[in-house]
Scaffold this motif. Sequence first.
Motif, PDB file in Angstrom:
ATOM      1  N   LEU A   1      -3.911   4.252   7.068  1.00  0.00           N
ATOM      2  CA  LEU A   1      -3.995   2.940   7.174  1.00  0.00           C
ATOM      3  C   LEU A   1      -4.345   2.185   8.695  1.00  0.00           C
ATOM      4  O   LEU A   1      -4.339   1.266   9.161  1.00  0.00           O
ATOM      5  CB  LEU A   1      -2.510   2.274   6.846  1.00  0.00           C
ATOM      6  CG  LEU A   1      -2.069   2.471   5.676  1.00  0.00           C
ATOM      7  CD1 LEU A   1      -0.790   1.630   5.256  1.00  0.00           C
ATOM      8  CD2 LEU A   1      -3.050   2.029   4.529  1.00  0.00           C
TER       9      LEU A   1
ATOM     10  N   ARG B   1       0.908  -1.186  -0.121  1.00  0.00           N
ATOM     11  CA  ARG B   1      -0.051  -0.097  -0.038  1.00  0.00           C
ATOM     12  C   ARG B   1       0.976   1.116  -0.193  1.00  0.00           C
ATOM     13  O   ARG B   1       0.604   2.344  -0.633  1.00  0.00           O
ATOM     14  CB  ARG B   1      -1.231  -0.001   1.022  1.00  0.00           C
ATOM     15  CG  ARG B   1      -2.128  -0.974   1.187  1.00  0.00           C
ATOM     16  CD  ARG B   1      -2.999  -0.204   0.078  1.00  0.00           C
ATOM     17  NE  ARG B   1      -3.531   1.200   0.446  1.00  0.00           N
ATOM     18  CZ  ARG B   1      -4.301   1.260   1.265  1.00  0.00           C
ATOM     19  NH1 ARG B   1      -5.129   0.236   2.071  1.00  0.00           N
ATOM     20  NH2 ARG B   1      -4.815   2.663   1.319  1.00  0.00           N
TER      21      ARG B   1
ATOM     22  N   GLU C   1       2.061   1.740  -3.477  1.00  0.00           N
ATOM     23  CA  GLU C   1       0.819   2.289  -4.188  1.00  0.00           C
ATOM     24  C   GLU C   1       0.868   4.004  -4.088  1.00  0.00           C
ATOM     25  O   GLU C   1       0.588   4.527  -5.257  1.00  0.00           O
ATOM     26  CB  GLU C   1      -0.342   1.610  -3.869  1.00  0.00           C
ATOM     27  CG  GLU C   1      -0.276   0.067  -4.530  1.00  0.00           C
ATOM     28  CD  GLU C   1      -1.441  -0.526  -4.020  1.00  0.00           C
ATOM     29  OE1 GLU C   1      -1.724  -1.994  -4.074  1.00  0.00           O
ATOM     30  OE2 GLU C   1      -2.530  -0.095  -3.207  1.00  0.00           O
TER      31      GLU C   1
END
Length: 378
Positions: A42, A22, A25
């Motif tokens: 997160l 993540r 990304e």
Amino acid sequence: MSTESSPESGGKSLFSLQRRERLMEELRAHGAITVRDIAAKLGVSELTIRRDVNMLADEGLVSRVHGGATLPSPLDRSTAGRTTSHSYSIGMVVPSLDYYWPQVISGARGEAEVQNLRIVVRGSAYDAADNRRQVQALLDTQNIDGLIVAPDMGGEHGKELLRWLNALPIPVILAERRAPLEIPAHKLEWVATDHAFGAGMAVRHLWQEGHRMIGCLTDSTSPTSPHVVRGWTQAMNALKIPLEKSIHEDSAKLDNGDRAKHFDRVLELCRASGTTAMLVHSDTQAVAFVQHCVDRGVDVPGSMAIVGYDDEVAYLAEPAISAVRPPKSYVGKVAVQLMAARLAEGRMRPVHRVDLNPELIVRESSVGAPRVVMEEAL
């Protein structure tokens, strides 16, 4: 079942991998991330994200910057030639690299190796403005996860520095410093020598050697001296030695000529008051005082017993000087242990503030000679 094949450990490993994916990304989408924003997105701690960023940087996948990360840059050489991956980077700012502090640094570095931490040391001065400059340089260039610092805390500049350190978004451990009560530094942790206890040990040692008037010679520019004076005062009161008749002199900022006159005055005060022993901080000052006594025909320890404080060079004097020895290496070691625990446990860990006791190293300057009244010696 091995750890590698454990379903539980496999789940944790997968979660960590997904989290780092993540991060990548987000970086590909935006070119940069901040630790604070991605941690909130997160739903994990900032310390967890810093650890992920460090792992990705060690693999050459991102470039670390202050407070976050960017996609790799050809200008980033921070991982070039690296053979060891450290879990965290700790900045350390000390006011001297040639007296007292090298042993503190050595203790910190030794423990950092055990804890798999990287230590980045910067020398500073006994000056709050310079302390802040050196800390800011670490924040700007090293992407540090925590800070060990020995700041100058005098005056308004020192108080403002403590407030700034307390507000930093990374853990801060003070070394050989304690925040004063008037500064609400609720986040700051510290490890420091109990210098007042050390001074009390010195006074009691001299009392046991038969001295009933014990003076104190300190340097008011040193952050240690107020604690030494406090310990001397407490011990004198406990032993019922009248403070109003006792000698307490300040030897700050004296050059060689003024120092000789100052020491002559101290000896005159000793002679007038019947003082036969002195506690002297620092031990470089104690060496100079012993040499002056020898030059003036005052026998050490026969007419004047002396205990120094710091034990950096006391053993080099003739006679060798008894001295209180702070556990300098352990100050650094415990500071790193506190930092490692803070980084591992995060905000749930209570603030720790640790006092370490020094030890008294007894040498020739304070024992083994009959007590002679100084008038007779002179």
